[in-house]
Design an enzyme around this catalytic site. Structure first.
Site, PDB file in Angstrom:
ATOM      1  N   GLY A 156       1.673  -6.301   0.457  1.00 54.88           N
ATOM      2  CA  GLY A 156       2.242  -6.803  -0.795  1.00 54.88           C
ATOM      3  C   GLY A 156       2.927  -8.143  -0.609  1.00 54.88           C
ATOM      4  O   GLY A 156       3.885  -8.472  -1.315  1.00 54.88           O
ATOM      5  N   GLN A 171       0.822  -1.205   0.000  1.00 53.39           N
ATOM      6  CA  GLN A 171       0.000   0.000   0.000  1.00 53.39           C
ATOM      7  C   GLN A 171       0.861   1.263   0.000  1.00 53.39           C
ATOM      8  O   GLN A 171       0.434   2.323  -0.469  1.00 53.39           O
ATOM      9  CB  GLN A 171      -0.927   0.014   1.212  1.00 53.39           C
ATOM     10  CG  GLN A 171      -0.215   0.072   2.549  1.00 53.39           C
ATOM     11  CD  GLN A 171      -1.194   0.050   3.722  1.00 53.39           C
ATOM     12  OE1 GLN A 171      -2.393  -0.148   3.554  1.00 53.39           O
ATOM     13  NE2 GLN A 171      -0.674   0.265   4.915  1.00 53.39           N
ATOM     14  N   HIS A 200      -1.683  -4.322  -5.712  1.00 53.42           N
ATOM     15  CA  HIS A 200      -1.215  -4.183  -4.335  1.00 53.42           C
ATOM     16  C   HIS A 200      -2.278  -4.602  -3.333  1.00 53.42           C
ATOM     17  O   HIS A 200      -3.477  -4.569  -3.613  1.00 53.42           O
ATOM     18  CB  HIS A 200      -0.784  -2.732  -4.050  1.00 53.42           C
ATOM     19  CG  HIS A 200      -1.914  -1.802  -3.729  1.00 53.42           C
ATOM     20  ND1 HIS A 200      -2.386  -1.615  -2.436  1.00 53.42           N
ATOM     21  CD2 HIS A 200      -2.692  -1.006  -4.518  1.00 53.42           C
ATOM     22  CE1 HIS A 200      -3.384  -0.730  -2.457  1.00 53.42           C
ATOM     23  NE2 HIS A 200      -3.586  -0.354  -3.712  1.00 53.42           N
ATOM     24  N   CYS A 201      -1.810  -5.024  -2.140  1.00 52.22           N
ATOM     25  CA  CYS A 201      -2.699  -5.269  -1.013  1.00 52.22           C
ATOM     26  C   CYS A 201      -2.177  -4.394   0.124  1.00 52.22           C
ATOM     27  O   CYS A 201      -1.735  -3.279  -0.136  1.00 52.22           O
ATOM     28  CB  CYS A 201      -2.743  -6.766  -0.651  1.00 52.22           C
ATOM     29  SG  CYS A 201      -1.134  -7.576  -0.521  1.00 52.22           S
ATOM     30  N   ASN A 202      -2.222  -4.859   1.360  1.00 50.38           N
ATOM     31  CA  ASN A 202      -1.686  -4.037   2.446  1.00 50.38           C
ATOM     32  C   ASN A 202      -0.157  -4.104   2.475  1.00 50.38           C
ATOM     33  O   ASN A 202       0.520  -3.093   2.328  1.00 50.38           O
ATOM     34  CB  ASN A 202      -2.269  -4.480   3.789  1.00 50.38           C
ATOM     35  CG  ASN A 202      -3.764  -4.201   3.901  1.00 50.38           C
ATOM     36  OD1 ASN A 202      -4.546  -4.943   3.335  1.00 50.38           O
ATOM     37  ND2 ASN A 202      -4.158  -3.138   4.573  1.00 50.38           N
TER      38      ASN A 202
END
Length: 216
Positions: A153, A78, A149-151
């Protein structure tokens, strides 16, 4: 396919608190990503052996390492998605945000797709493949550059990209995992996602076998 709301209701608070992912950063530092109050928290690993103990200290370091899977397909955390300078540097045009609780920061600058996915082994991440793969392919067709992306990665975003490489480039799970790992060494999809990717590999192989039978 269950909705996100149904997924959340299906897990007790204790189960959410217990879920964590240990990560070794590029510098060798060990951290723990854990769920609390439906939010992800990244903390230093207080014990370098089994992770037991208390007195967690919040890890506020910024992770701007970008995994370049293909010239037009990027993987990150993120932090990358919230850094306009880095996004411009990599010529990003599309952003696939699969984090939970992370808003799209630059709606006027990029084409976004936001799908909130929980980083839990029980989450049916494969059910999100068609929608996510479609967005990634859209970016490619438009000659853009897409960041997934996530929180952190580490689990959700890399699992999706591994699945995409298996789908798009007909790679085995091992080959796709290796490619993504080499691009971003910190990745560590949770065990449930790994199991689903293995099942996805079996599904793709069966599909290929069916096509060959029809053409023979």
């Amino acid at each position: 396919m269950h909705s996100l709301g149904e997924e959340i209701k299906g897990f007790s608070k204790n189960k959410l608190r217990k879920q964590c992912t240990r990560v070794t950063t590029l510098s060798g530092k060990r951290i723990i990503e854990t769920w609390k109050d439906s939010m992800v928290h990244t903390v230093d690993d207080p014990d370098q052996t089994d992770g037991a103990g208390c007195g967690y200290v919040q890890d506020l370091s910024v992770d701007l390492q970008v995994g370049v899977i293909k010239p037009w397909l990027l993987l990150g955390s993120q932090d990358v998605a919230q850094d306009l300078h880095v996004l411009k540097k990599y010529k990003v045009t599309h952003i696939l945000n699969v984090a939970y609780g992370v808003e799209n920061v630059f709606p006027n600058e990029f084409t976004y797709k936001k799908i909130s996915i929980l980083d839990l082994p029980e989450t049916d991440i494969a059910s999100f493949f068609p929608e996510c793969f479609g967005f990634i392919e859209q970016a490619e067709m438009q000659e853009g550059v897409v960041l997934v992306h996530c929180n952190a990665g580490v689990s959700r975003a890399p699992a999706l990209i591994i699945g995409f490489l298996m789908h798009k480039d007909k790679l085995s799970f091992a080959r796709a995992f290796s490619l993504v790992k080499n691009s971003r060494p910190a990745i560590c999809p949770n065990p449930g996602f790994i199991e689903q990717l293995h099942k996805y590999q079996d599904y793709l192989r069966k599909q290929t076998a069916v096509v060959h039978e029809k053409t023979d």
